[in-house]
Design a protein around this motif. Structure first.
Motif, PDB file in Angstrom:
ATOM      1  N   ASP A  64       1.041  -1.254   0.036  1.00 31.93           N
ATOM      2  CA  ASP A  64      -0.043  -0.128   0.175  1.00 31.93           C
ATOM      3  C   ASP A  64       1.274   1.146  -0.185  1.00 31.93           C
ATOM      4  O   ASP A  64      -0.091   1.741  -0.364  1.00 31.93           O
ATOM      5  CB  ASP A  64      -0.678  -0.010   1.321  1.00 31.93           C
ATOM      6  N   ASN A  65       1.510   1.055   0.774  1.00 31.66           N
ATOM      7  CA  ASN A  65       3.020   1.955   0.536  1.00 31.66           C
ATOM      8  C   ASN A  65       3.952   2.663  -0.587  1.00 31.66           C
ATOM      9  O   ASN A  65       4.847   3.606  -0.866  1.00 31.66           O
ATOM     10  CB  ASN A  65       3.900   2.894   1.937  1.00 31.66           C
ATOM     11  N   THR A  66       3.495   1.686  -1.456  1.00 31.09           N
ATOM     12  CA  THR A  66       4.423   1.783  -2.789  1.00 31.09           C
ATOM     13  C   THR A  66       3.561   3.072  -3.384  1.00 31.09           C
ATOM     14  O   THR A  66       3.120   3.338  -3.834  1.00 31.09           O
ATOM     15  CB  THR A  66       3.855   0.688  -3.806  1.00 31.09           C
ATOM     16  N   ASN A  67       4.628   3.934  -3.824  1.00 34.51           N
ATOM     17  CA  ASN A  67       4.642   5.605  -4.643  1.00 34.51           C
ATOM     18  C   ASN A  67       5.198   4.999  -6.323  1.00 34.51           C
ATOM     19  O   ASN A  67       5.496   4.549  -6.518  1.00 34.51           O
ATOM     20  CB  ASN A  67       5.947   6.202  -4.585  1.00 34.51           C
ATOM     21  N   TYR A  68       3.667   5.827  -6.980  1.00 34.86           N
ATOM     22  CA  TYR A  68       3.981   6.173  -8.082  1.00 34.86           C
ATOM     23  C   TYR A  68       4.182   7.231  -8.967  1.00 34.86           C
ATOM     24  O   TYR A  68       4.247   8.404  -8.630  1.00 34.86           O
ATOM     25  CB  TYR A  68       2.449   5.571  -8.642  1.00 34.86           C
ATOM     26  N   ILE A  69       4.639   6.849 -10.451  1.00 35.39           N
ATOM     27  CA  ILE A  69       5.258   8.470 -10.637  1.00 35.39           C
ATOM     28  C   ILE A  69       4.192   8.413 -11.965  1.00 35.39           C
ATOM     29  O   ILE A  69       4.427   7.156 -12.832  1.00 35.39           O
ATOM     30  CB  ILE A  69       6.808   7.974 -11.589  1.00 35.39           C
ATOM     31  N   TRP A  70       3.391   8.971 -12.422  1.00 34.07           N
ATOM     32  CA  TRP A  70       2.593   9.421 -13.663  1.00 34.07           C
ATOM     33  C   TRP A  70       3.282  10.123 -14.671  1.00 34.07           C
ATOM     34  O   TRP A  70       3.251  11.470 -14.530  1.00 34.07           O
ATOM     35  CB  TRP A  70       1.156   9.746 -13.090  1.00 34.07           C
TER      36      TRP A  70
END
Length: 164
Positions: free
Chosen positions: A95-101
């Protein structure tokens, strides 16, 4: 998916590291996973002592999948609607995965937490264009681009974009 031999793993050019500690724990770390790393990995431990030879087998199935952008309700929406973009994969991430859009191949700078959902509410013609996503630690492994089309009130779709 095939089986990988120790020789094939050794050829992985520094991406594979084997660890063994004093508590009889054995770990194989693979850096920069690729889709062709998907395989059935077998660990065999053989001990030779005064008695008969003992062997233990442990089998791990590794499936490496890529990221994909999905649109809800669809990839063609009307201005002033709400559209949610989801960066998804078939394997669960924490759940604490960071994503880049990315919008038209450029990273989006978001003020809120960068998570697997990007909500455009209300959507406008400026949001029309190509979107992709990546996990923050693997920015070079992006999803394929998916196109969002935004129709005006008359039903005419646009895919033009404004560079922010």
């Amino acid at each position: 998916m095939g089986k990988k031999s120790a020789e094939e793993m050794t050829e992985a050019a520094g991406r594979v590291v084997y660890h063994e500690d004093t508590k009889n724990r054995h770990t194989l770390n693979i850096k920069n996973l690729k889709k062709n790393d998907s395989a059935e990995y077998i660990f065999r431990l053989t001990t030779k002592g005064g008695g008969p030879k003992q062997s233990g087998f442990s089998v791990v199935l590794l499936i490496v999948t890529g990221l994909k952008v999905k649109f809800t309700p669809s990839a063609v929406v009307t201005e002033d609607q709400r559209v949610t973009l989801t960066c998804s994969t078939s394997c669960p991430l924490t759940d604490n995965t960071n994503y880049i859009w990315f919008f038209n191949s450029r990273p989006l700078t978001l003020t809120e937490n960068q998570n697997k959902h990007l909500v455009l509410d209300p959507v406008s013609s400026q949001h029309a264009g190509n979107y992709s996503c990546a996990v923050n630690t693997q920015t070079d492994l992006r999803s394929p681009e998916e196109t969002l089309a935004v129709e005006d009130g008359t039903g005419a779709a646009g895919t033009h974009s404004v560079i922010c």
